[in-house]
Design a protein around this motif. Structure first.
Motif, PDB file in Angstrom:
ATOM      1  N   ALA A  16      23.779  46.963 -32.630  1.00 50.10           N
ATOM      2  CA  ALA A  16      22.269  46.951 -33.133  1.00 50.10           C
ATOM      3  C   ALA A  16      22.271  47.549 -34.575  1.00 50.10           C
ATOM      4  O   ALA A  16      21.506  47.073 -35.368  1.00 50.10           O
ATOM      5  CB  ALA A  16      21.539  47.581 -32.044  1.00 50.10           C
ATOM      6  N   LYS A  17      23.025  48.709 -34.616  1.00 47.15           N
ATOM      7  CA  LYS A  17      23.032  49.483 -35.876  1.00 47.15           C
ATOM      8  C   LYS A  17      23.677  48.722 -36.851  1.00 47.15           C
ATOM      9  O   LYS A  17      23.260  48.255 -37.920  1.00 47.15           O
ATOM     10  CB  LYS A  17      23.820  50.805 -35.817  1.00 47.15           C
ATOM     11  N   GLU A  18      24.768  48.030 -36.756  1.00 46.53           N
ATOM     12  CA  GLU A  18      25.567  47.134 -37.585  1.00 46.53           C
ATOM     13  C   GLU A  18      24.760  45.925 -38.023  1.00 46.53           C
ATOM     14  O   GLU A  18      24.790  45.846 -39.347  1.00 46.53           O
ATOM     15  CB  GLU A  18      26.785  46.832 -36.827  1.00 46.53           C
ATOM     16  N   ILE A  19      23.957  45.166 -37.267  1.00 45.26           N
ATOM     17  CA  ILE A  19      23.131  43.928 -37.698  1.00 45.26           C
ATOM     18  C   ILE A  19      22.151  44.397 -38.650  1.00 45.26           C
ATOM     19  O   ILE A  19      21.664  43.881 -39.307  1.00 45.26           O
ATOM     20  CB  ILE A  19      23.055  43.084 -36.433  1.00 45.26           C
ATOM     21  N   ARG A  20      21.518  45.550 -38.012  1.00 40.21           N
ATOM     22  CA  ARG A  20      20.244  46.010 -38.958  1.00 40.21           C
ATOM     23  C   ARG A  20      20.860  46.436 -40.259  1.00 40.21           C
ATOM     24  O   ARG A  20      20.290  45.998 -41.313  1.00 40.21           O
ATOM     25  CB  ARG A  20      19.703  47.481 -38.333  1.00 40.21           C
ATOM     26  N   GLU A  72      30.631  38.849 -31.577  1.00 39.98           N
ATOM     27  CA  GLU A  72      29.717  39.097 -33.065  1.00 39.98           C
ATOM     28  C   GLU A  72      28.319  38.658 -32.839  1.00 39.98           C
ATOM     29  O   GLU A  72      28.124  37.599 -32.221  1.00 39.98           O
ATOM     30  CB  GLU A  72      30.426  38.318 -34.044  1.00 39.98           C
ATOM     31  N   TRP A  73      27.422  39.641 -33.379  1.00 38.87           N
ATOM     32  CA  TRP A  73      26.180  39.337 -33.153  1.00 38.87           C
ATOM     33  C   TRP A  73      25.676  38.387 -34.487  1.00 38.87           C
ATOM     34  O   TRP A  73      25.953  38.769 -35.549  1.00 38.87           O
ATOM     35  CB  TRP A  73      25.308  40.484 -33.172  1.00 38.87           C
ATOM     36  N   LEU A  74      25.159  37.271 -34.144  1.00 41.62           N
ATOM     37  CA  LEU A  74      24.871  36.422 -35.454  1.00 41.62           C
ATOM     38  C   LEU A  74      23.312  36.514 -35.814  1.00 41.62           C
ATOM     39  O   LEU A  74      23.234  36.051 -36.981  1.00 41.62           O
ATOM     40  CB  LEU A  74      25.063  34.850 -35.134  1.00 41.62           C
ATOM     41  N   GLY A  75      22.585  37.018 -35.078  1.00 38.20           N
ATOM     42  CA  GLY A  75      21.156  36.917 -35.453  1.00 38.20           C
ATOM     43  C   GLY A  75      20.541  38.076 -34.517  1.00 38.20           C
ATOM     44  O   GLY A  75      20.778  38.418 -33.247  1.00 38.20           O
ATOM     45  N   THR A  76      19.250  38.477 -34.771  1.00 35.28           N
ATOM     46  CA  THR A  76      18.540  39.167 -34.087  1.00 35.28           C
ATOM     47  C   THR A  76      17.039  39.116 -34.230  1.00 35.28           C
ATOM     48  O   THR A  76      16.710  38.871 -35.476  1.00 35.28           O
ATOM     49  CB  THR A  76      18.860  40.588 -34.006  1.00 35.28           C
ATOM     50  N   LEU A  77      16.122  39.464 -33.438  1.00 34.61           N
ATOM     51  CA  LEU A  77      14.649  39.752 -33.669  1.00 34.61           C
ATOM     52  C   LEU A  77      14.314  40.764 -32.617  1.00 34.61           C
ATOM     53  O   LEU A  77      14.900  40.701 -31.445  1.00 34.61           O
ATOM     54  CB  LEU A  77      13.905  38.455 -33.765  1.00 34.61           C
ATOM     55  N   VAL A 101       6.256  40.269 -33.683  1.00 44.33           N
ATOM     56  CA  VAL A 101       7.687  40.055 -33.776  1.00 44.33           C
ATOM     57  C   VAL A 101       8.160  40.729 -35.124  1.00 44.33           C
ATOM     58  O   VAL A 101       7.252  40.576 -36.282  1.00 44.33           O
ATOM     59  CB  VAL A 101       8.234  38.427 -33.870  1.00 44.33           C
ATOM     60  N   VAL A 102       9.298  41.452 -35.191  1.00 52.83           N
ATOM     61  CA  VAL A 102       9.620  42.174 -36.357  1.00 52.83           C
ATOM     62  C   VAL A 102      11.294  42.023 -36.536  1.00 52.83           C
ATOM     63  O   VAL A 102      11.974  41.662 -35.431  1.00 52.83           O
ATOM     64  CB  VAL A 102       9.458  43.865 -36.312  1.00 52.83           C
ATOM     65  N   GLY A 103      11.764  42.492 -37.640  1.00 58.81           N
ATOM     66  CA  GLY A 103      13.183  42.521 -37.622  1.00 58.81           C
ATOM     67  C   GLY A 103      13.959  41.355 -37.481  1.00 58.81           C
ATOM     68  O   GLY A 103      14.983  41.047 -37.035  1.00 58.81           O
ATOM     69  N   VAL A 104      13.449  40.102 -38.078  1.00 60.97           N
ATOM     70  CA  VAL A 104      13.962  38.898 -37.899  1.00 60.97           C
ATOM     71  C   VAL A 104      15.221  38.836 -38.949  1.00 60.97           C
ATOM     72  O   VAL A 104      14.962  38.893 -40.049  1.00 60.97           O
ATOM     73  CB  VAL A 104      13.226  37.726 -38.223  1.00 60.97           C
ATOM     74  N   PHE A 105      16.443  38.472 -38.358  1.00 60.83           N
ATOM     75  CA  PHE A 105      17.524  38.356 -39.353  1.00 60.83           C
ATOM     76  C   PHE A 105      18.263  37.389 -38.740  1.00 60.83           C
ATOM     77  O   PHE A 105      18.936  37.539 -37.309  1.00 60.83           O
ATOM     78  CB  PHE A 105      18.356  39.753 -39.461  1.00 60.83           C
ATOM     79  N   VAL A 106      19.263  36.525 -39.533  1.00 55.21           N
ATOM     80  CA  VAL A 106      20.299  35.660 -38.951  1.00 55.21           C
ATOM     81  C   VAL A 106      21.196  35.689 -40.254  1.00 55.21           C
ATOM     82  O   VAL A 106      20.907  35.697 -41.292  1.00 55.21           O
ATOM     83  CB  VAL A 106      19.922  33.991 -39.040  1.00 55.21           C
ATOM     84  N   ALA A 109      26.147  33.104 -42.635  1.00 54.79           N
ATOM     85  CA  ALA A 109      27.012  31.875 -42.153  1.00 54.79           C
ATOM     86  C   ALA A 109      26.364  31.233 -40.963  1.00 54.79           C
ATOM     87  O   ALA A 109      26.919  30.049 -40.535  1.00 54.79           O
ATOM     88  CB  ALA A 109      28.425  32.489 -41.871  1.00 54.79           C
ATOM     89  N   ALA A 110      25.227  31.740 -40.385  1.00 52.18           N
ATOM     90  CA  ALA A 110      24.875  31.070 -39.157  1.00 52.18           C
ATOM     91  C   ALA A 110      23.574  30.333 -39.227  1.00 52.18           C
ATOM     92  O   ALA A 110      23.055  29.823 -38.430  1.00 52.18           O
ATOM     93  CB  ALA A 110      24.803  32.223 -37.926  1.00 52.18           C
ATOM     94  N   ARG A 111      22.967  30.402 -40.505  1.00 54.00           N
ATOM     95  CA  ARG A 111      21.874  29.903 -40.795  1.00 54.00           C
ATOM     96  C   ARG A 111      21.870  28.166 -40.695  1.00 54.00           C
ATOM     97  O   ARG A 111      22.786  27.903 -41.267  1.00 54.00           O
ATOM     98  CB  ARG A 111      21.201  30.440 -42.270  1.00 54.00           C
ATOM     99  N   GLY A 112      20.826  27.584 -40.264  1.00 54.57           N
ATOM    100  CA  GLY A 112      20.602  26.325 -40.352  1.00 54.57           C
ATOM    101  C   GLY A 112      21.188  25.530 -39.008  1.00 54.57           C
ATOM    102  O   GLY A 112      21.376  24.305 -39.173  1.00 54.57           O
TER     103      GLY A 112
END
Length: 183
Positions: A16-20, A72-77, A101-106, A109-112
Motif C-alpha cells: 500500500a505504501k509502495e503504490i501510494r 504486483e499491485w497494478l492499480g488502487t482506489l 472515492v479517493v486515491g485513484v491510481f493505475v 503500463a496497466a492503463r487502457g
C-alpha cells in the motif's frame, strides 16, 4: 491482462505504501492528489500499517487493489463512507450517507486495459451492498485541469453535480464534484 480485484489486508501495508509513492511520482500527481511525495515519504511505517488496518477492519473505509498474478499491485482506489454531520476533506457535509472515492491510481503500463473500470465496479458494488448506512450516492472530485481522469470517471458513470470547491492550497483552481446516485 490478468489481475484480481481485492481489498487491502493488514499485511499489505508495504505494498500500500509502495503504490501510494508510485502514484505520487506520476507526472500528473499534482492534479490528482492533495498529498505530495515529500509528505508521504516523511510518514513512519506505523502510519502505513494503521492505514492498511483501517481498510481491512473497517466498514467505513475500503481500499481496493488490482493485483497481478506475480503479486504486483497494478492499480488502487479507496472509498470512505461519509455521513451527515461528518467533516469532509472539502468541508461539504453530506445530506445522506455516501461514499467518497479517493486515491485513484493505475500504473501507466496497466492503463487502457479496463482495470480502472473494474476497480470502480468493485467500489460501487461495495457501496451499494452496505445496509447500515445505506449509501445514497458515490462521489469523487477531479481537478479542473485533469481531463483524462474526468473522462475515465464519466466513462464509468459519474456525472458532474454542479458543485465545485477550491483546491486546498492551490486557489484559484477548483475540484469538480462528480457522482453516481443509487439507482
Amino acid at each position: 491482462m490478468i489481475y484480481t480485484i481485492r481489498t487491502v489486508r493488514h499485511e499489505d501495508w508495504p505494498k500500500a505504501k509502495e503504490i501510494r509513492l508510485a502514484a505520487l511520482r506520476d507526472p500528473v500527481a499534482h492534479l490528482a492528489f492533495l498529498e505530495t511525495l515529500e509528505q508521504a515519504l516523511a510518514r513512519p511505517d506505523d502510519f502505513w500499517q494503521a492505514r492498511a488496518a483501517a481498510s481491512a477492519d473497517g466498514t467505513s473505509l475500503r481500499q481496493f487493489v488490482a493485483q497481478a498474478p506475480d503479486g504486483e499491485w497494478l492499480g488502487t482506489l479507496t472509498a470512505r463512507v461519509e455521513l451527515p454531520g461528518d467533516d469532509t476533506v472539502f468541508g461539504q457535509a453530506p445530506k445522506a450517507p455516501q461514499t467518497h472515492v479517493v486515491g485513484v491510481f493505475v500504473r501507466p503500463a496497466a492503463r487502457g486495459a479496463g482495470l480502472a473500470e473494474r476497480l470502480f465496479g468493485a467500489v460501487l458494488d461495495w457501496s451499494w451492498s452496505l445496509s447500515e448506512p445505506r449509501i445514497e450516492r458515490v462521489r469523487l472530485h477531479v481537478h479542473q485541469d485533469n481531463a483524462r481522469a474526468e473522462a475515465l470517471y464519466r466513462r464509468v458513470g459519474f456525472e458532474r453535480t454542479g458543485t465545485t470547491v477550491l483546491v486546498p492550497g492551490d486557489a484559484p483552481f477548483r475540484e469538480i464534484e462528480l457522482a453516481i446516485p443509487r439507482g
